[in-house]
Design an enzyme around this catalytic site. Structure first.
Site, PDB file in Angstrom:
ATOM      1  N   LYS A 106       7.043  16.992 -18.268  1.00  0.00           N
ATOM      2  CA  LYS A 106       6.692  15.592 -17.985  1.00  0.00           C
ATOM      3  C   LYS A 106       5.298  15.226 -18.497  1.00  0.00           C
ATOM      4  O   LYS A 106       5.027  14.058 -18.725  1.00  0.00           O
ATOM      5  CB  LYS A 106       6.816  15.302 -16.491  1.00  0.00           C
ATOM      6  CG  LYS A 106       5.783  15.996 -15.643  1.00  0.00           C
ATOM      7  CD  LYS A 106       6.021  15.775 -14.163  1.00  0.00           C
ATOM      8  CE  LYS A 106       4.938  16.475 -13.375  1.00  0.00           C
ATOM      9  NZ  LYS A 106       5.292  16.720 -11.980  1.00  0.00           N
TER      10      LYS A 106
ATOM     11  N   ARG B 220       4.513  15.078   0.583  1.00  0.00           N
ATOM     12  CA  ARG B 220       5.234  14.289  -0.406  1.00  0.00           C
ATOM     13  C   ARG B 220       6.714  14.505  -0.099  1.00  0.00           C
ATOM     14  O   ARG B 220       7.144  14.188   0.993  1.00  0.00           O
ATOM     15  CB  ARG B 220       4.827  14.672  -1.839  1.00  0.00           C
ATOM     16  CG  ARG B 220       5.131  13.561  -2.848  1.00  0.00           C
ATOM     17  CD  ARG B 220       4.660  13.879  -4.264  1.00  0.00           C
ATOM     18  NE  ARG B 220       5.510  14.868  -4.920  1.00  0.00           N
ATOM     19  CZ  ARG B 220       5.307  15.308  -6.175  1.00  0.00           C
ATOM     20  NH1 ARG B 220       4.281  14.848  -6.876  1.00  0.00           N
ATOM     21  NH2 ARG B 220       6.112  16.197  -6.722  1.00  0.00           N
TER      22      ARG B 220
HETATM   23  C1  LIG Z   1       4.950  18.004 -11.793  1.00  0.00           C
HETATM   24  C2  LIG Z   1       5.698  18.948 -10.961  1.00  0.00           C
HETATM   25  C3  LIG Z   1       5.587  20.332 -11.180  1.00  0.00           C
HETATM   26  C4  LIG Z   1       4.659  20.927 -12.237  1.00  0.00           C
HETATM   27  O1  LIG Z   1       3.306  20.728 -11.953  1.00  0.00           O
HETATM   28  P1  LIG Z   1       2.144  21.373 -12.882  1.00  0.00           P
HETATM   29  O2  LIG Z   1       0.897  21.078 -12.163  1.00  0.00           O
HETATM   30  O3  LIG Z   1       2.240  20.676 -14.205  1.00  0.00           O
HETATM   31  O4  LIG Z   1       2.406  22.828 -13.016  1.00  0.00           O
HETATM   32  C5  LIG Z   1       6.359  21.172 -10.403  1.00  0.00           C
HETATM   33  N1  LIG Z   1       7.174  20.684  -9.446  1.00  0.00           N
HETATM   34  C6  LIG Z   1       7.316  19.366  -9.204  1.00  0.00           C
HETATM   35  C7  LIG Z   1       8.239  18.905  -8.140  1.00  0.00           C
HETATM   36  C8  LIG Z   1       6.582  18.457  -9.951  1.00  0.00           C
HETATM   37  O5  LIG Z   1       6.705  17.140  -9.702  1.00  0.00           O
END
Ligand SMILES: *Cc1c(COP(=O)(O)O)cnc(C)c1O
Length: 347
Positions: free
Chosen positions: A36, A129
């Protein structure tokens, strides 16, 4: 070349993944590569796959759609919207969930599409969250086991995203403990216990990761090199100078509001040599970029212009010169999202 551009050093990215994978492998933890941060760009995701990720994950279906050409499962990270259930089943092999109504809708869609959709049930471990409350977990598992078209493949948690809660032996220990409880009570095997994101990685190195955690979903660690001591400049911005002039450091005239409805404040440092660049707040927040030439100073930006103070630099910058910037996760994401920024893959 066209500017502004964001250059992506794919070999660095692959090396970052390989290095993290070596560490994770030793603890029998699989890595799901989170895309993402670069809008699910398939050319960049390929670098993850080369580095050895076990799956690709994104919070948006629109990004997952672009990632079907790799031979790894696709995970939807954000709790699905009811309105996208059909696409979730179509484009994601696994989705992260916390609402029974949504899981039931996914189940109906899966039956329609002659599939069994896999889900990970998310637990609330303090970051407030997504996730079901700890005391409700067993009831949810019971209810999910009765839904046709759905297979519960694991449980997971997300930390340090909203509440800023740091993953530790206690909160992830609770996740591991719940996994065992579920397996014992329902006589099932949970393939996946998904222990969070980049922020959980430090526990492996400290030897504090609960043994039952066997998956991390990570993006930032590879993009930024966070906590890996490897390549940090995987993404770089290049922007072109369109004006170089010595100008007063404070504006002249009555001060109203700037282009973003704020009353600007200026420190009067006399006449300074400044460069105007063709990139602006529409593309990136100037607070999240840093010129590679440390003698340059970002003064500010409007929608389409970035203003640098270049007085202290020994270099004789001219119109048409290209300035390089280091980025963080936020500016990388914003630049990747802007259709005005050229995405340049460097192999
Ligand atoms: C964005 C996200 C991650 C990854 O986070 P990083 O900090 O890029 O490693 C993992 N799990 C969920 C649910 C996320 O929204």
């Amino acid at each position: 070349m066209q500017y502004p551009s964001i250059n992506v050093y794919l070999n660095k990215l692959t090396q970052n993944v390989s290095l993290a994978k070596k560490i994770c492998d030793a603890h029998e933890i699989e890595i799901i590569g989170v895309t993402k941060g670069f809008c699910g760009h398939p050319g960049i995701a390929e670098a993850y796959v080369k580095g050895g990720v076990s799956g690709l994950a994104d919070s948006r279906i629109k990004n997952l759609k672009k990632l079907g050409c790799f031979n790894v499962p696709r995970y939807l990270l954000r709790i699905p919207m009811l309105s996208e259930a059909a696409d979730v089943v179509k484009y994601a092999d696994v989705s992260l969930n916390s609402e029974l109504e949504t899981i039931r809708t996914l189940g109906r869609e899966a039956v329609l599409q002659s599939k069994r959709h896999k889900i990970i049930l998310m637990l609330e471990l303090g970051d407030i969250r997504e996730g079901v409350l700890i005391e409700d977990v067993l009831d949810y598992v019971q209810a999910i086991s009765e839904i046709k078209g759905i297979k519960l493949v694991g449980i997971g948690a997300n930390l340090s995203c909203f509440g800023g809660v740091i993953p530790d032996e206690n909160n992830l220990g609770l996740l591991a403990q719940k996994a065992e409880q579920i397996e014992n009570k329902f006589k099932i095997k949970l393939e996946i216990v998904s222990g969070g994101s980049t922020s959980s990685f430090h526990l492996i190195k400290q030897g504090k990761m609960p043994a039952r955690i066997n998956q991390l979903r990570m993006g930032e660690i590879f993009i930024q090199g966070t906590g890996l001591n490897v390549h940090s400049q995987v993404f770089q911005l290049q922007a072109e100078i369109i004006e170089v002039k010595s100008k007063p450091s404070a504006p002249t005239g009555d001060i109203g509001l700037d282009a973003f409805f704020r009353k600007p404040v200026f420190e009067d440092r006399g006449i300074r040599k400044k460069a105007l660049l063709a990139v602006g707040k529409q593309d990136v927040d100037p607070d999240h970029i840093r010129p590679c030439d440390s003698d340059l100073e970002v003064i500010g930006a409007s929608g389409d212009h970035l203003i640098l103070d270049i007085e202290s630099s020994s270099k004789d910058y001219r119109v048409g010169d290209i300035i390089d910037f280091d980025l963080n996760y936020v500016s990388t994401l914003n630049l990747m999202t802007s259709e005005y920024v050229h995405k340049v893959m460097i192999y």
